[in-house]
Design a protein around this motif. Structure first.
Motif, PDB file in Angstrom:
ATOM      1  N   ILE A   1     -24.886  91.786 -92.727  1.00  0.00           N
ATOM      2  CA  ILE A   1     -25.093  90.555 -93.497  1.00  0.00           C
ATOM      3  C   ILE A   1     -23.744  89.918 -93.850  1.00  0.00           C
ATOM      4  CG2 ILE A   1     -25.899  89.606 -95.696  1.00  0.00           C
ATOM      5  CD1 ILE A   1     -28.145  91.775 -95.582  1.00  0.00           C
ATOM      6  N   LEU A   2     -22.817  90.722 -94.358  1.00  0.00           N
ATOM      7  CA  LEU A   2     -21.498  90.196 -94.740  1.00  0.00           C
ATOM      8  C   LEU A   2     -20.745  89.670 -93.518  1.00  0.00           C
ATOM      9  CD1 LEU A   2     -20.401  92.876 -97.362  1.00  0.00           C
ATOM     10  CD2 LEU A   2     -21.118  90.512 -97.813  1.00  0.00           C
ATOM     11  N   HIS A   3     -20.878  90.359 -92.398  1.00  0.00           N
ATOM     12  CA  HIS A   3     -20.214  89.913 -91.174  1.00  0.00           C
ATOM     13  C   HIS A   3     -20.785  88.564 -90.739  1.00  0.00           C
ATOM     14  CE1 HIS A   3     -18.174  90.162 -87.314  1.00  0.00           C
ATOM     15  NE2 HIS A   3     -19.324  89.881 -86.718  1.00  0.00           N
ATOM     16  N   ALA A   4     -22.108  88.427 -90.787  1.00  0.00           N
ATOM     17  CA  ALA A   4     -22.745  87.164 -90.400  1.00  0.00           C
ATOM     18  C   ALA A   4     -22.319  86.036 -91.339  1.00  0.00           C
ATOM     19  CB  ALA A   4     -24.265  87.323 -90.424  1.00  0.00           C
ATOM     20  N   SER A   5     -22.245  86.327 -92.616  1.00  0.00           N
ATOM     21  CA  SER A   5     -21.811  85.338 -93.605  1.00  0.00           C
ATOM     22  C   SER A   5     -20.398  84.856 -93.296  1.00  0.00           C
ATOM     23  CB  SER A   5     -21.863  85.954 -95.010  1.00  0.00           C
ATOM     24  OG  SER A   5     -21.207  85.136 -95.952  1.00  0.00           O
TER      25      SER A   5
ATOM     26  N   VAL B   1     -23.212  78.180 -94.261  1.00  0.00           N
ATOM     27  CA  VAL B   1     -23.819  79.466 -94.638  1.00  0.00           C
ATOM     28  C   VAL B   1     -25.199  79.184 -95.231  1.00  0.00           C
ATOM     29  CG1 VAL B   1     -23.570  81.589 -95.978  1.00  0.00           C
ATOM     30  CG2 VAL B   1     -21.545  80.456 -95.046  1.00  0.00           C
ATOM     31  N   GLN B   2     -26.205  79.210 -94.378  1.00  0.00           N
ATOM     32  CA  GLN B   2     -27.597  79.042 -94.793  1.00  0.00           C
ATOM     33  C   GLN B   2     -28.275  80.404 -94.730  1.00  0.00           C
ATOM     34  OE1 GLN B   2     -28.701  76.132 -95.963  1.00  0.00           O
ATOM     35  NE2 GLN B   2     -26.683  75.239 -95.550  1.00  0.00           N
ATOM     36  N   MET B   3     -29.018  80.731 -95.767  1.00  0.00           N
ATOM     37  CA  MET B   3     -29.581  82.077 -95.877  1.00  0.00           C
ATOM     38  C   MET B   3     -30.458  82.428 -94.670  1.00  0.00           C
ATOM     39  SD  MET B   3     -28.201  83.372 -98.576  1.00  0.00           S
ATOM     40  CE  MET B   3     -29.089  84.645 -99.499  1.00  0.00           C
ATOM     41  N   ARG B   4     -31.239  81.479 -94.185  1.00  0.00           N
ATOM     42  CA  ARG B   4     -32.095  81.757 -93.032  1.00  0.00           C
ATOM     43  C   ARG B   4     -31.251  82.102 -91.801  1.00  0.00           C
ATOM     44  NH1 ARG B   4     -37.277  81.289 -92.352  1.00  0.00           N
ATOM     45  NH2 ARG B   4     -37.547  80.108 -94.278  1.00  0.00           N
TER      46      ARG B   4
ATOM     47  N   SER C   1     -27.940  88.419 -88.715  1.00  0.00           N
ATOM     48  CA  SER C   1     -27.751  89.834 -89.060  1.00  0.00           C
ATOM     49  C   SER C   1     -28.983  90.678 -88.756  1.00  0.00           C
ATOM     50  CB  SER C   1     -27.379  89.969 -90.541  1.00  0.00           C
ATOM     51  OG  SER C   1     -28.331  89.330 -91.367  1.00  0.00           O
ATOM     52  N   SER C   2     -29.988  90.050 -88.152  1.00  0.00           N
ATOM     53  CA  SER C   2     -31.225  90.755 -87.749  1.00  0.00           C
ATOM     54  C   SER C   2     -31.918  91.433 -88.929  1.00  0.00           C
ATOM     55  CB  SER C   2     -30.913  91.787 -86.658  1.00  0.00           C
ATOM     56  OG  SER C   2     -30.334  91.169 -85.533  1.00  0.00           O
ATOM     57  N   VAL C   3     -32.033  90.701 -90.042  1.00  0.00           N
ATOM     58  CA  VAL C   3     -32.800  91.201 -91.187  1.00  0.00           C
ATOM     59  C   VAL C   3     -33.812  90.132 -91.579  1.00  0.00           C
ATOM     60  CG1 VAL C   3     -30.868  92.600 -92.041  1.00  0.00           C
ATOM     61  CG2 VAL C   3     -31.246  90.316 -92.987  1.00  0.00           C
ATOM     62  N   ALA C   4     -34.869  90.554 -92.219  1.00  0.00           N
ATOM     63  CA  ALA C   4     -35.869  89.606 -92.710  1.00  0.00           C
ATOM     64  C   ALA C   4     -35.269  88.792 -93.853  1.00  0.00           C
ATOM     65  CB  ALA C   4     -37.107  90.352 -93.190  1.00  0.00           C
ATOM     66  N   LEU C   5     -35.704  87.550 -93.985  1.00  0.00           N
ATOM     67  CA  LEU C   5     -35.174  86.687 -95.045  1.00  0.00           C
ATOM     68  C   LEU C   5     -35.402  87.306 -96.422  1.00  0.00           C
ATOM     69  CD1 LEU C   5     -33.783  84.003 -95.678  1.00  0.00           C
ATOM     70  CD2 LEU C   5     -36.055  82.924 -95.712  1.00  0.00           C
ATOM     71  N   GLY C   6     -36.588  87.885 -96.630  1.00  0.00           N
ATOM     72  CA  GLY C   6     -36.870  88.532 -97.914  1.00  0.00           C
ATOM     73  C   GLY C   6     -35.937  89.690 -98.184  1.00  0.00           C
ATOM     74  N   THR C   7     -35.594  90.437 -97.145  1.00  0.00           N
ATOM     75  CA  THR C   7     -34.649  91.552 -97.284  1.00  0.00           C
ATOM     76  C   THR C   7     -33.276  91.037 -97.685  1.00  0.00           C
ATOM     77  OG1 THR C   7     -35.833  92.837 -95.612  1.00  0.00           O
ATOM     78  CG2 THR C   7     -33.569  93.502 -96.081  1.00  0.00           C
ATOM     79  N   LEU C   8     -32.840  89.952 -97.048  1.00  0.00           N
ATOM     80  CA  LEU C   8     -31.547  89.356 -97.378  1.00  0.00           C
ATOM     81  C   LEU C   8     -31.481  88.992 -98.858  1.00  0.00           C
ATOM     82  CD1 LEU C   8     -28.795  88.070 -96.779  1.00  0.00           C
ATOM     83  CD2 LEU C   8     -30.008  86.042 -95.955  1.00  0.00           C
ATOM     84  N   TYR C   9     -32.559  88.385 -99.363  1.00  0.00           N
ATOM     85  CA  TYR C   9     -32.568  87.983-100.776  1.00  0.00           C
ATOM     86  C   TYR C   9     -32.579  89.189-101.721  1.00  0.00           C
ATOM     87  CZ  TYR C   9     -32.961  82.947-100.044  1.00  0.00           C
ATOM     88  OH  TYR C   9     -32.691  81.637 -99.735  1.00  0.00           O
ATOM     89  N   ARG C  10     -33.066  90.326-101.258  1.00  0.00           N
ATOM     90  CA  ARG C  10     -33.004  91.530-102.101  1.00  0.00           C
ATOM     91  C   ARG C  10     -31.562  92.024-102.231  1.00  0.00           C
ATOM     92  NH1 ARG C  10     -37.885  92.937 -99.601  1.00  0.00           N
ATOM     93  NH2 ARG C  10     -36.918  94.439 -98.170  1.00  0.00           N
TER      94      ARG C  10
ATOM     95  N   HIS D   1     -24.012  84.370-104.450  1.00  0.00           N
ATOM     96  CA  HIS D   1     -23.869  85.823-104.523  1.00  0.00           C
ATOM     97  C   HIS D   1     -23.303  86.367-103.211  1.00  0.00           C
ATOM     98  CE1 HIS D   1     -26.738  85.432-107.893  1.00  0.00           C
ATOM     99  NE2 HIS D   1     -26.326  86.636-108.288  1.00  0.00           N
ATOM    100  N   LEU D   2     -23.839  85.876-102.108  1.00  0.00           N
ATOM    101  CA  LEU D   2     -23.438  86.368-100.793  1.00  0.00           C
ATOM    102  C   LEU D   2     -21.975  86.051-100.503  1.00  0.00           C
ATOM    103  CD1 LEU D   2     -23.909  87.496 -97.970  1.00  0.00           C
ATOM    104  CD2 LEU D   2     -24.970  85.320 -97.336  1.00  0.00           C
ATOM    105  N   LEU D   3     -21.541  84.832-100.776  1.00  0.00           N
ATOM    106  CA  LEU D   3     -20.175  84.449-100.449  1.00  0.00           C
ATOM    107  C   LEU D   3     -19.147  85.095-101.377  1.00  0.00           C
ATOM    108  CD1 LEU D   3     -20.668  80.732 -99.390  1.00  0.00           C
ATOM    109  CD2 LEU D   3     -19.689  82.567 -97.992  1.00  0.00           C
TER     110      LEU D   3
END
Length: 202
Positions: free
Chosen positions: A23-27, A39-42, A48-57, A64-66
């Motif tokens: 996730i951090l690498h993709a960001s 940097v859009q969450m979707r 990063s090959s994760v579900a959007l809901g997982t990313l928000y967790r 927060h991500l940046l």
């Protein structure tokens, strides 16, 4: 920066840590290419090959991500700096050299630097733990460069805080085109002389 570390969440499992790193690498990759707006969450989730809901967790918002991305970048810088520590004779020279090296690393990725600094600027109280982590990481980099013989004094920690504020401000003014690299260097070297005023052994 000098407060006690608060109890944190349980450590991530190896799989969770690998997911967080993706996730951090993709960001960082998206920010490097297009800055804060890119940097859009979707898109981060897809990259990063994760579900959007997982990313928000993991990261409740883009800010927060940046901010977490900045902490990750600083951690990489710290590792690099430890492998090749600054060579100045005085603590102030070593800190100035270290911060300029960190600055130049950010300068190589201006879109990423701008995205991370904007996130820090936008951060509200909900992002305090992540912002505090960035602050602690910056403090650790400066203290390592100072190469103190013992624990820092309250006066030295106060000087470090002022240096941090100046470095952050210099980064903002450079990113906005209001300061040259030469001016940033002068400002950093000037504020780092505070260390000599608080020194107990140099």
């Amino acid at each position: 920066m000098t407060a006690e570390v608060k109890p944190s969440s349980p450590p991530l499992t190896e799989r969770q840590e690998a997911r967080r790193r993706r996730i951090l690498h993709a960001s960082a990759q998206l920010a490097s290419r297009g800055g804060f707006d890119a940097v859009q969450m979707r898109e981060v989730a897809e990259s990063s090959s994760v579900a959007l809901g997982t990313l928000y967790r993991y990261f409740p918002s883009k800010v927060h991500l940046l901010v977490a991305t900045m902490q990750d970048q600083l951690q990489h810088m710290h590792t690099t700096l430890r492998k090749r520590p600054p060579g100045g004779e005085s603590a102030s020279e070593r800190v100035a050299e270290t911060l300029m090296r960190a600055f130049r690393a950010l300068q190589r990725e201006p879109q990423l630097a701008d995205a991370m600094v904007r996130a820090l600027t936008f951060a509200d109280r909900s992002v305090s733990p992540e912002v505090d982590t960035v602050s602690r990481q910056t403090t650790a980099i400066i203290l390592d460069a100072m190469d103190l013989k013992g624990q820092p004094t309250p006066e030295q920690l106060s000087a470090v805080r002022v240096i941090e504020h100046t470095w952050h401000s210099a980064l903002i003014t450079w990113l906005s085109g209001r300061a040259s690299i030469a001016q940033v260097k002068i400002d950093i070297e000037t504020v780092c002389r505070l260390i000599d005023l608080t020194s107990t052994d140099d």
